[in-house]
Design an enzyme around this catalytic site. Structure first.
Site, PDB file in Angstrom:
ATOM      1  N   ASP A  16       0.824  -1.204   0.000  1.00  0.00           N
ATOM      2  CA  ASP A  16       0.000   0.000   0.000  1.00  0.00           C
ATOM      3  C   ASP A  16       0.861   1.259   0.000  1.00  0.00           C
ATOM      4  O   ASP A  16       0.534   2.253  -0.657  1.00  0.00           O
ATOM      5  CB  ASP A  16      -0.933   0.030   1.220  1.00  0.00           C
ATOM      6  CG  ASP A  16      -2.025  -1.017   1.135  1.00  0.00           C
ATOM      7  OD1 ASP A  16      -2.208  -1.601   0.050  1.00  0.00           O
ATOM      8  OD2 ASP A  16      -2.698  -1.247   2.154  1.00  0.00           O
TER       9      ASP A  16
ATOM     10  N   VAL B  74       3.850   1.548  -1.276  1.00  0.00           N
ATOM     11  CA  VAL B  74       4.399   1.680  -2.632  1.00  0.00           C
ATOM     12  C   VAL B  74       3.348   2.278  -3.567  1.00  0.00           C
ATOM     13  O   VAL B  74       3.659   3.142  -4.393  1.00  0.00           O
ATOM     14  CB  VAL B  74       4.880   0.313  -3.154  1.00  0.00           C
ATOM     15  CG1 VAL B  74       5.308   0.415  -4.620  1.00  0.00           C
ATOM     16  CG2 VAL B  74       6.029  -0.202  -2.306  1.00  0.00           C
ATOM     17  N   THR B  75       2.097   1.842  -3.429  1.00  0.00           N
ATOM     18  CA  THR B  75       1.014   2.367  -4.258  1.00  0.00           C
ATOM     19  C   THR B  75       0.836   3.864  -4.043  1.00  0.00           C
ATOM     20  O   THR B  75       0.735   4.642  -5.009  1.00  0.00           O
ATOM     21  CB  THR B  75      -0.312   1.650  -3.926  1.00  0.00           C
ATOM     22  OG1 THR B  75      -0.154   0.246  -4.126  1.00  0.00           O
ATOM     23  CG2 THR B  75      -1.436   2.159  -4.814  1.00  0.00           C
TER      24      THR B  75
ATOM     25  N   ASP C  43       3.144   0.619 -10.037  1.00  0.00           N
ATOM     26  CA  ASP C  43       1.905  -0.121 -10.266  1.00  0.00           C
ATOM     27  C   ASP C  43       2.173  -1.606 -10.472  1.00  0.00           C
ATOM     28  O   ASP C  43       1.331  -2.453 -10.163  1.00  0.00           O
ATOM     29  CB  ASP C  43       1.181   0.459 -11.486  1.00  0.00           C
ATOM     30  CG  ASP C  43      -0.220  -0.084 -11.641  1.00  0.00           C
ATOM     31  OD1 ASP C  43      -0.926  -0.176 -10.628  1.00  0.00           O
ATOM     32  OD2 ASP C  43      -0.608  -0.425 -12.772  1.00  0.00           O
TER      33      ASP C  43
ATOM     34  N   ASP D 284       3.946  -2.976  -6.681  1.00  0.00           N
ATOM     35  CA  ASP D 284       3.052  -3.258  -5.552  1.00  0.00           C
ATOM     36  C   ASP D 284       2.279  -4.557  -5.758  1.00  0.00           C
ATOM     37  O   ASP D 284       2.025  -5.307  -4.804  1.00  0.00           O
ATOM     38  CB  ASP D 284       2.103  -2.086  -5.282  1.00  0.00           C
ATOM     39  CG  ASP D 284       1.231  -1.721  -6.475  1.00  0.00           C
ATOM     40  OD1 ASP D 284       1.197  -2.470  -7.464  1.00  0.00           O
ATOM     41  OD2 ASP D 284       0.578  -0.658  -6.415  1.00  0.00           O
ATOM     42  N   GLY D 285       1.924  -4.856  -7.008  1.00  0.00           N
ATOM     43  CA  GLY D 285       1.245  -6.113  -7.285  1.00  0.00           C
ATOM     44  C   GLY D 285       2.135  -7.313  -7.037  1.00  0.00           C
ATOM     45  O   GLY D 285       1.706  -8.331  -6.483  1.00  0.00           O
TER      46      GLY D 285
ATOM     47  N   ARG E 232       1.600 -10.349  -4.102  1.00  0.00           N
ATOM     48  CA  ARG E 232       1.627 -11.793  -4.360  1.00  0.00           C
ATOM     49  C   ARG E 232       2.708 -12.490  -3.543  1.00  0.00           C
ATOM     50  O   ARG E 232       2.526 -13.618  -3.086  1.00  0.00           O
ATOM     51  CB  ARG E 232       1.825 -12.051  -5.859  1.00  0.00           C
ATOM     52  CG  ARG E 232       0.583 -11.736  -6.691  1.00  0.00           C
ATOM     53  CD  ARG E 232       0.740 -12.224  -8.112  1.00  0.00           C
ATOM     54  NE  ARG E 232       1.680 -11.417  -8.871  1.00  0.00           N
ATOM     55  CZ  ARG E 232       1.354 -10.294  -9.498  1.00  0.00           C
ATOM     56  NH1 ARG E 232       0.105  -9.840  -9.448  1.00  0.00           N
ATOM     57  NH2 ARG E 232       2.261  -9.618 -10.185  1.00  0.00           N
TER      58      ARG E 232
ATOM     59  N   ASP F 101      -5.357   0.355  -5.421  1.00  0.00           N
ATOM     60  CA  ASP F 101      -4.536   0.448  -6.621  1.00  0.00           C
ATOM     61  C   ASP F 101      -5.335   1.039  -7.781  1.00  0.00           C
ATOM     62  O   ASP F 101      -4.870   1.954  -8.477  1.00  0.00           O
ATOM     63  CB  ASP F 101      -4.009  -0.932  -6.988  1.00  0.00           C
ATOM     64  CG  ASP F 101      -2.966  -0.879  -8.084  1.00  0.00           C
ATOM     65  OD1 ASP F 101      -1.963  -0.165  -7.918  1.00  0.00           O
ATOM     66  OD2 ASP F 101      -3.152  -1.546  -9.115  1.00  0.00           O
TER      67      ASP F 101
ATOM     68  N   ASP G 235      -4.696   4.698  -9.425  1.00  0.00           N
ATOM     69  CA  ASP G 235      -4.337   4.717 -10.846  1.00  0.00           C
ATOM     70  C   ASP G 235      -5.062   5.853 -11.555  1.00  0.00           C
ATOM     71  O   ASP G 235      -4.494   6.550 -12.403  1.00  0.00           O
ATOM     72  CB  ASP G 235      -4.714   3.388 -11.518  1.00  0.00           C
ATOM     73  CG  ASP G 235      -3.679   2.298 -11.269  1.00  0.00           C
ATOM     74  OD1 ASP G 235      -2.586   2.622 -10.761  1.00  0.00           O
ATOM     75  OD2 ASP G 235      -3.975   1.130 -11.574  1.00  0.00           O
TER      76      ASP G 235
END
Length: 208
Positions: free
Chosen positions: A29, A31-32, A66, A69-70, A74, A87, A91
């Site tokens: 979060d 990082v987002t 983007d 963070d994904g 994971r 996210d 965006d």
């Protein structure tokens, strides 16, 4: 198109970065949020100052958050809808900042009102494209169609803006924005048509 062919490549490139951040106990979060703030700063500070190239460089660097963070989510096995919601929402903030920064510059120091108007039109149509998909999903349908996905729109406008900042004629950016606006408009109709068919099919199925 970009999601299909480029995301795997960038995922491989940024996996070590994501792994390092996870080891440092950094939240996906965070990082987002930082990525969105960086994109907004590059677009809303750099562009209005006429720094189209360096503003684009800053935006591009932070856009990769983007992906990071994904990957982090994971890696730590984070589940639930909060991360996806945050996210997706941020965006749209970043995308809006990019087009808004272009609008501000070309309405003021850039003195090209046609580009400013087209950037504003792209901003509005891009919002409708995103809303159409989100609303469809909220109603239990899908709208994953269209020739102007978010990543495509963002990459094209960043490349054109950065090149204009390096001295390319402004007409290049003008043409790109016109094409983006047309592609976004077509995408809106594609998504509306897709949802309409699903809604009618559902009604017909209930009547059987």
């Amino acid at each position: 198109m970009l999601n299909k062919y480029a995301r795997a490549l960038f995922a491989a490139i940024f996996t070590p970065v994501a792994a390092l951040l996870v080891r440092m106990k950094v939240s996906p979060d965070a990082v987002t949020v930082i990525g969105t703030l960086g994109v907004a700063a590059g677009a809303l500070i750099g562009y209005p100052l006429g720094e189209l190239f360096w503003g684009t460089v800053v935006v591009t660097v932070f856009v990769f958050s983007d992906i990071i963070d994904g990957l982090m989510a994971r890696m730590i096995g984070r589940k639930g809808n909060w991360g996806a919601f945050l996210d997706s929402t941020l965006d749209r903030v970043g995308d809006g900042a990019v087009f808004a920064g272009i609008v501000v510059w070309f309405y003021t120091g850039g003195d090209n009102h046609f580009i400013a108007v087209m950037a504003l039109l792209c901003l509005v149509l891009g919002s409708i494209v995103s809303y159409a998909k989100a609303r469809a999903e909220g109603l239990g349908m899908t709208a994953n169609v269209g020739i102007a996905e978010r990543s495509d729109r963002l990459v094209v406008v960043l490349v054109a803006t950065g090149l204009v900042g390096l001295g390319l004629p402004e007409v290049v950016l003008a043409v790109v924005l016109v094409l983006l606006a047309l592609a976004s408009l077509i995408t809106v109709f594609q998504r509306v048509g897709t949802v309409r068919r699903q809604a009618h099919d559902a009604v017909a199925h209930m009547g059987q």
